[in-house]
Scaffold this active site. Structure first.
Site, PDB file in Angstrom:
ATOM      1  N   THR A  40       0.860  -1.182   0.000  1.00  0.00           N
ATOM      2  CA  THR A  40       0.000   0.000   0.000  1.00  0.00           C
ATOM      3  C   THR A  40       0.895   1.231   0.000  1.00  0.00           C
ATOM      4  O   THR A  40       2.112   1.134  -0.098  1.00  0.00           O
ATOM      5  CB  THR A  40      -0.924   0.012   1.234  1.00  0.00           C
ATOM      6  OG1 THR A  40      -0.149   0.294   2.413  1.00  0.00           O
ATOM      7  CG2 THR A  40      -1.615  -1.328   1.408  1.00  0.00           C
ATOM      8  N   CYS A  41       0.273   2.414   0.135  1.00  0.00           N
ATOM      9  CA  CYS A  41       1.064   3.643   0.106  1.00  0.00           C
ATOM     10  C   CYS A  41       1.960   3.788   1.326  1.00  0.00           C
ATOM     11  O   CYS A  41       2.920   4.562   1.298  1.00  0.00           O
ATOM     12  CB  CYS A  41       0.148   4.858  -0.008  1.00  0.00           C
ATOM     13  SG  CYS A  41      -1.003   5.042   1.371  1.00  0.00           S
ATOM     14  N   SER A  44      -3.311   1.126  10.638  1.00  0.00           N
ATOM     15  CA  SER A  44      -3.302   2.142   9.595  1.00  0.00           C
ATOM     16  C   SER A  44      -2.819   3.475  10.135  1.00  0.00           C
ATOM     17  O   SER A  44      -2.861   3.726  11.350  1.00  0.00           O
ATOM     18  CB  SER A  44      -4.701   2.310   8.991  1.00  0.00           C
ATOM     19  OG  SER A  44      -5.117   1.123   8.360  1.00  0.00           O
ATOM     20  N   GLY A  74     -11.124   2.113   6.174  1.00  0.00           N
ATOM     21  CA  GLY A  74     -11.579   0.867   5.590  1.00  0.00           C
ATOM     22  C   GLY A  74     -10.975   0.521   4.246  1.00  0.00           C
ATOM     23  O   GLY A  74     -11.247  -0.556   3.709  1.00  0.00           O
ATOM     24  N   GLN A 115      -7.378  -3.347  -0.377  1.00  0.00           N
ATOM     25  CA  GLN A 115      -5.981  -3.632  -0.704  1.00  0.00           C
ATOM     26  C   GLN A 115      -5.609  -5.074  -0.343  1.00  0.00           C
ATOM     27  O   GLN A 115      -4.828  -5.713  -1.048  1.00  0.00           O
ATOM     28  CB  GLN A 115      -5.086  -2.627   0.020  1.00  0.00           C
ATOM     29  CG  GLN A 115      -5.274  -1.207  -0.508  1.00  0.00           C
ATOM     30  CD  GLN A 115      -4.791  -0.136   0.447  1.00  0.00           C
ATOM     31  OE1 GLN A 115      -4.693  -0.363   1.654  1.00  0.00           O
ATOM     32  NE2 GLN A 115      -4.486   1.033  -0.084  1.00  0.00           N
ATOM     33  N   ALA A 137      -6.364   8.705 -11.490  1.00  0.00           N
ATOM     34  CA  ALA A 137      -7.727   8.183 -11.599  1.00  0.00           C
ATOM     35  C   ALA A 137      -7.837   6.799 -10.981  1.00  0.00           C
ATOM     36  O   ALA A 137      -8.745   6.034 -11.315  1.00  0.00           O
ATOM     37  CB  ALA A 137      -8.168   8.145 -13.065  1.00  0.00           C
ATOM     38  N   GLY A 138      -6.917   6.465 -10.084  1.00  0.00           N
ATOM     39  CA  GLY A 138      -6.969   5.192  -9.388  1.00  0.00           C
ATOM     40  C   GLY A 138      -7.972   5.205  -8.254  1.00  0.00           C
ATOM     41  O   GLY A 138      -8.790   6.128  -8.122  1.00  0.00           O
TER      42      GLY A 138
END
Length: 569
Positions: free
Chosen positions: A49-50, A109, A115, A120, A193-194
């Protein structure tokens, strides 16, 4: 169970390391392939993830597994192993299960309770299934993690403990003002645009922005997102798509910009952002800085001017001097060498040679004094006691452009933080803000759910581990019954079918009753912590062949895999 996870996240590593260690989609697939090809691992899944990268694997050796997974992470992330190792964490068996379930519930997180992590995790499982790197263990683990996360959100108020990263970022930009009031009427530019950019666009639309412009490298995805926003019955916001080349121009019109792309380099440089706000920043900014400097000068304590006996410079004659101490460095700046020597000798208590000063003409003396006075006005002076002068807090102009950077690695140059008229919130500043966020009481309830689910998953896994042995035992018992009935047929060839069936049913009931209590009890014992040894004991007591048990396991896995494939179809 030999579940192992090796990873790094915003909790273990600085943002500067995380943004360098990100994995693009191709790198994730290659990492999965190399992991299952490695000797210690038989299954693998990547959760990227980011703000986290985690590699899950089913390994047969702990230490070899940690070494191999760490090396693979370093190779595919592009960060050297020596640099990466201090930031890695390792979880094994039940601790690994606990970690993933906590992640699924949003407890780990950056914004507690968000959520998006569920989606992911679902994507991570889909990638592993596509490459066939997820076997029975990781399939069960990730599917259970999704169920645990959904349960936490449905049974508790964990959503009240935190919100999505987008909402939290917009709250930081609004600086305490309700997001709806802050965003109302603003023009928004969404870059990307993800999933994250789409969520940002939807959140801004609900908040009441006047216009949303979507920029993306793939034009059809940008147009699709703009169409969804425009046609949404929940909002009344116009949206349009533009190519990435139009971003600098659209930035000059935007009030708020959200960027989250998969780019490996900067999308918005400091120069681009500075150019977009040029002419929009308050014209009073320069006047505010000048006023701040004047306030400092007015607050400086008074000091003597040329009052020190024997000073070679008579500064009391300087007209308009604001006062400075000749003991200070600022006062002597700009002196010629001869004067500087005389001043230094005087400060040290030595005699001053007036011959050098007598060689200067009155005009030169006056010019020197004037230069010193100018220097004092421009630079200021240091008081005799060397106390630090008050520092002016230069008012910063109100931001005309708010930028939210949710990408990792960053899309927006960190130097934008220093630009006047721009407020930037990025992953790093969100991490700092979230560290002080209050924890909701519901978090404790989620932690209890996680603990219960970890115990249940471990018990089910241990019980499943002994199931092939139990199945093999019952199959052996069935073979014994069949052989004895066949032997009976040889001894009693005239036995009619009715009596033969009755005898067969009786023998089977006897065997089932004898096996029922031991097999039920051994499953219960195996489900408890430390119960893995009961399968070995059962195999030893009944002389079961290890290969027979293994074949039962393979048959069950093939059956489950075929069932899942039919479900996906």
């Amino acid at each position: 169970m030999s579940l192992l996870v090796v990873g790094l996240s915003h909790r273990s590593a600085p943002v500067s390391v995380l943004e360098r260690a990100t994995l693009v989609a191709d790198a994730q697939f290659k990492l999965l392939q190399d992991t299952v090809a490695a000797e210690p691992a038989t299954e693998a899944a990547v959760l990227a993830t980011c703000n986290r990268i985690e590699l899950y694997a089913d390994v047969d050796k702990f230490h070899a597994g940690v070494a191999e997974l760490s090396t693979l992470l370093a190779q595919h992330s592009g960060v050297g192993l020596d640099e990466l190792t201090p930031y890695l964490y390792v979880h094994y068996e039940d601790r690994a299960v606990h970690h993933l379930f906590s992640v699924a519930c949003g407890l780990d997180s950056m914004v507690v309770g968000e959520g998006q992590i569920l989606g992911q995790i679902k994507d991570a499982l889909a990638k592993a299934q596509e490459l066939h790197s997820a076997g029975r263990l990781l399939n069960d683990l990730f599917q259970q993690a999704l169920r645990v996360g959904k349960r936490a959100h449905s049974e508790t108020g964990i959503d009240r403990a935190g919100q999505s990263l987008v909402t939290f970022g917009l709250q930081q930009l609004s600086s305490g003002t309700p997001v709806e009031a802050w965003a109302k009427g603003k023009r928004a530019l969404v870059i990307g645009a993800g999933s994250m950019s789409s969520l940002a666009a939807a959140t801004l639309a609900r908040a009441g922005v006047a216009e949303i412009v979507v920029a993306n490298r793939t034009s059809d995805r940008a147009e699709r997102l703009a169409q969804i926003i425009t046609e949404s019955p929940e909002t009344d916001v116009s949206a349009r798509a533009v190519p990435m080349e139009s971003v600098p121009f659209e930035l000059t019109r935007a009030d708020v910009t959200v960027s989250c792309t998969g780019a490996t380099g900067l999308v918005l440089t400091a120069e681009t952002v500075a150019g977009s706000v040029e002419g929009r920043v308050s014209q009073d900014a320069t006047a505010d800085r000048t006023a701040a400097r004047d306030v400092v000068r007015e607050e400086l304590p008074p000091t003597s001017v040329g009052a020190e006996d024997g000073c070679p410079l008579d500064l009391s004659a300087v007209q308009g001097a604001t006062g400075f101490s000749v003991m200070g460095e600022a006062a002597v700046a700009g002196m010629d060498a001869a004067t500087l020597e005389q001043h230094a000798a005087w400060v040290a208590g030595a005699g001053v040679d007036r011959r050098e000063s007598g060689r200067r003409t009155p005009e030169a003396e006056a010019e020197l004094i004037a230069e010193l006075a100018t220097m004092a006005v421009t630079v200021g002076r240091i008081p005799e006691r060397r106390r630090p002068e008050p520092v002016a807090q230069i008012p910063r102009p109100a931001p005309v452009l708010s930028v939210l950077d949710l990408a990792m690695p960053r899309d927006v140059d960190a130097a934008v933080h220093r630009l006047a008229g721009v407020r930037l919130v990025d992953i790093e500043s969100l991490a700092e803000a979230s560290a002080d966020a209050p924890m909701a009481a519901d978090v404790d309830a989620v932690r209890r759910i996680v603990s219960d689910e970890v115990a249940a998953f471990g018990a089910a896994l241990r019980a499943a581990h002994i199931t092939p042995t139990v199945v093999a035992l019952r199959a052996m018992a069935a073979d014994v019954v069949a052989n004895e009935i066949a032997r009976l047929d040889g001894r009693l060839p005239g036995l009619d079918d009715k009596h033969r069936a009755e005898i067969t049913q009786t023998v089977r009931r006897v065997v089932d009753k004898l096996l029922h209590a031991p097999t039920v009890r051994v499953k219960q014992l195996a489900a408890e912590p430390g119960g893995a040894g009961y399968a070995d004991a059962l195999r030893t007591l009944f002389g079961l062949d290890q290969e027979t048990v293994a074949s039962v396991s393979r048959a069950e896995e093939d059956s489950e895999k075929n069932s899942k494939n039919r479900g996906l179809a």
